[in-house]
Write a protein that holds these residues in place. Structure first.
Motif, mmCIF file in Angstrom:
data_model
loop_
_atom_site.group_PDB
_atom_site.id
_atom_site.type_symbol
_atom_site.label_atom_id
_atom_site.label_comp_id
_atom_site.label_asym_id
_atom_site.label_seq_id
_atom_site.Cartn_x
_atom_site.Cartn_y
_atom_site.Cartn_z
ATOM 1 N N PHE A 1 0.837 -1.192 0.000
ATOM 2 C CA PHE A 1 0.000 0.000 0.000
ATOM 3 C C PHE A 1 0.883 1.257 0.000
ATOM 4 N N HIS A 2 0.601 2.145 -0.959
ATOM 5 C CA HIS A 2 1.371 3.383 -1.107
ATOM 6 C C HIS A 2 0.517 4.581 -0.741
ATOM 7 N N ILE A 3 1.168 5.590 -0.210
ATOM 8 C CA ILE A 3 0.602 6.928 -0.108
ATOM 9 C C ILE A 3 1.547 7.828 -0.895
ATOM 10 N N ILE A 4 1.022 8.510 -1.893
ATOM 11 C CA ILE A 4 1.855 9.248 -2.837
ATOM 12 C C ILE A 4 1.605 10.750 -2.706
ATOM 13 N N LYS A 5 2.677 11.501 -2.756
ATOM 14 C CA LYS A 5 2.553 12.956 -2.785
ATOM 15 C C LYS A 5 3.397 13.495 -3.931
ATOM 16 N N VAL A 6 2.764 14.298 -4.778
ATOM 17 C CA VAL A 6 3.438 14.853 -5.956
ATOM 18 C C VAL A 6 3.987 16.238 -5.628
ATOM 19 N N ALA A 7 5.265 16.448 -5.979
ATOM 20 C CA ALA A 7 5.908 17.740 -5.742
ATOM 21 C C ALA A 7 5.905 18.613 -6.995
ATOM 22 N N GLU A 8 6.076 17.971 -8.158
ATOM 23 C CA GLU A 8 6.221 18.751 -9.393
ATOM 24 C C GLU A 8 5.837 17.894 -10.590
ATOM 25 N N LYS A 9 5.275 18.521 -11.603
ATOM 26 C CA LYS A 9 4.940 17.830 -12.855
ATOM 27 C C LYS A 9 5.508 18.626 -14.018
ATOM 28 N N GLN A 10 6.033 17.919 -14.997
ATOM 29 C CA GLN A 10 6.571 18.564 -16.185
ATOM 30 C C GLN A 10 5.919 17.953 -17.416
ATOM 31 N N ALA A 11 5.429 18.793 -18.296
ATOM 32 C CA ALA A 11 4.800 18.318 -19.525
ATOM 33 C C ALA A 11 5.871 17.842 -20.506
ATOM 34 N N SER A 12 5.442 17.082 -21.494
ATOM 35 C CA SER A 12 6.377 16.641 -22.528
ATOM 36 C C SER A 12 6.895 17.857 -23.283
ATOM 37 N N ARG A 13 8.111 17.773 -23.763
ATOM 38 C CA ARG A 13 8.704 18.912 -24.452
ATOM 39 C C ARG A 13 9.794 18.447 -25.405
ATOM 40 N N VAL A 14 10.211 19.344 -26.264
ATOM 41 C CA VAL A 14 11.342 19.113 -27.156
ATOM 42 C C VAL A 14 12.565 19.770 -26.524
ATOM 43 N N ILE A 15 13.627 19.005 -26.343
ATOM 44 C CA ILE A 15 14.850 19.546 -25.753
ATOM 45 C C ILE A 15 15.492 20.501 -26.752
ATOM 46 N N PRO A 16 15.726 21.756 -26.383
ATOM 47 C CA PRO A 16 16.345 22.712 -27.322
ATOM 48 C C PRO A 16 17.790 22.330 -27.607
ATOM 49 N N ILE A 17 18.272 22.735 -28.752
ATOM 50 C CA ILE A 17 19.618 22.352 -29.166
ATOM 51 C C ILE A 17 20.683 22.854 -28.191
ATOM 52 N N GLU A 18 20.434 24.009 -27.560
ATOM 53 C CA GLU A 18 21.405 24.542 -26.612
ATOM 54 C C GLU A 18 21.592 23.594 -25.431
ATOM 55 N N GLU A 19 20.514 22.958 -25.014
ATOM 56 C CA GLU A 19 20.578 22.021 -23.889
ATOM 57 C C GLU A 19 21.180 20.683 -24.318
ATOM 58 N N ALA A 20 20.914 20.285 -25.555
ATOM 59 C CA ALA A 20 21.381 18.984 -26.041
ATOM 60 C C ALA A 20 22.807 19.032 -26.566
ATOM 61 N N LEU A 21 23.339 20.219 -26.779
ATOM 62 C CA LEU A 21 24.644 20.377 -27.440
ATOM 63 C C LEU A 21 25.770 19.538 -26.822
ATOM 64 N N PRO A 22 25.964 19.556 -25.484
ATOM 65 C CA PRO A 22 27.084 18.774 -24.926
ATOM 66 C C PRO A 22 26.979 17.280 -25.225
ATOM 67 N N GLN A 23 25.764 16.721 -25.141
ATOM 68 C CA GLN A 23 25.582 15.299 -25.405
ATOM 69 C C GLN A 23 25.809 14.975 -26.885
#
Length: 227
Positions: free
Chosen positions: A174-196
């Motif tokens: 049995f779980h009791i769950i508490k949500v702190a934050e939700k993030q919608a789906s998104r496209v990672i911008p090239i600036e963020e993906a550049l190092p990888q």
């Protein structure tokens, strides 16, 4: 240099708790410390030779990164995710109805305290039977669809930030769950993906150039096959 060889041998020795275990491993492999040092010297020498040949050629141009990003859009889609904490009152796989009832009663008591204002993190540390998250106040971090069992996932994604669930039963208990934050789906911008992207393309360049260099050496080498 001897210092580099010493460092590499030290890394190998560090895999064993004692020097005796290291010596036993050498004996099992029918080798010696001197042979390990020779192998290390050869490996480092080869790495330096290859690096001297291809090191200045593996760099990735900005246009190559942009081209890769544009041609691989699926790689940069990030699904919806949620950051949640939970309190688990576990149920053994072979539990009978009486055992399940005891666990449910305990979970209901924890839930009652939470509704009365008890701090969630404190309750998780005190009562949760999930050894991975309980010490951190039940914190599970972010997770995406498919990473949790269906009943848990459905409940977590249905909650709004700051909301707490009732009892959620899963194969674990049995779980009791508490949500702190939700993030919608998104496209990672090239600036963020550049190092990888740069790291990935650099690795590809290194592999391609290394293979070409080795093939060149093979073509120049004189090989005698003795049957």
């Amino acid at each position: 240099p001897d210092g580099e060889i010493d460092a590499q041998v030290a890394q190998i020795r560090a895999q064993f708790q004692t020097d005796q275990q290291f010596q036993q491993a050498l004996a099992m492999r029918k080798t010696t410390l001197a042979a390990v040092r020779d192998d290390a010297r050869l490996e480092i020498g080869v790495d330096k030779l290859v690096e001297s040949e291809i090191g200045t050629k593996i760099g990735v141009k900005p246009e190559a990164i942009t081209d890769f990003y544009q041609k691989n859009p699926d790689r940069f889609q990030k699904g919806a995710r949620v950051k949640a904490s939970h309190i688990l009152i576990s149920i053994p796989e072979s539990a009978d109805a009486a055992t399940k009832l005891v666990a449910k009663t305990k979970a209901e008591a924890v839930l009652k305290d939470l509704k009365a204002g008890k701090d969630f993190a404190a309750a998780a540390k005190e009562s949760s039977q999930d050894p991975g998250s309980a010490p951190n106040g039940g914190d599970l971090g972010f997770f995406e669809p498919g990473q949790m069992v269906p009943p848990f996932e459905q409940a977590a994604f249905a909650l709004k930030p700051g909301e707490m669930s009732g009892l959620v039963e899963s194969p674990f208990g049995f779980h009791i769950i508490k949500v702190a934050e939700k993030q919608a789906s998104r496209v990672i911008p090239i600036e963020e993906a550049l190092p990888q992207i740069e790291q990935y393309l650099t690795g590809q360049n290194r592999q391609t150039l290394t293979e070409a260099f080795v093939n060149t050496l093979k073509a120049k080498a004189k090989i005698d096959i003795l049957m």
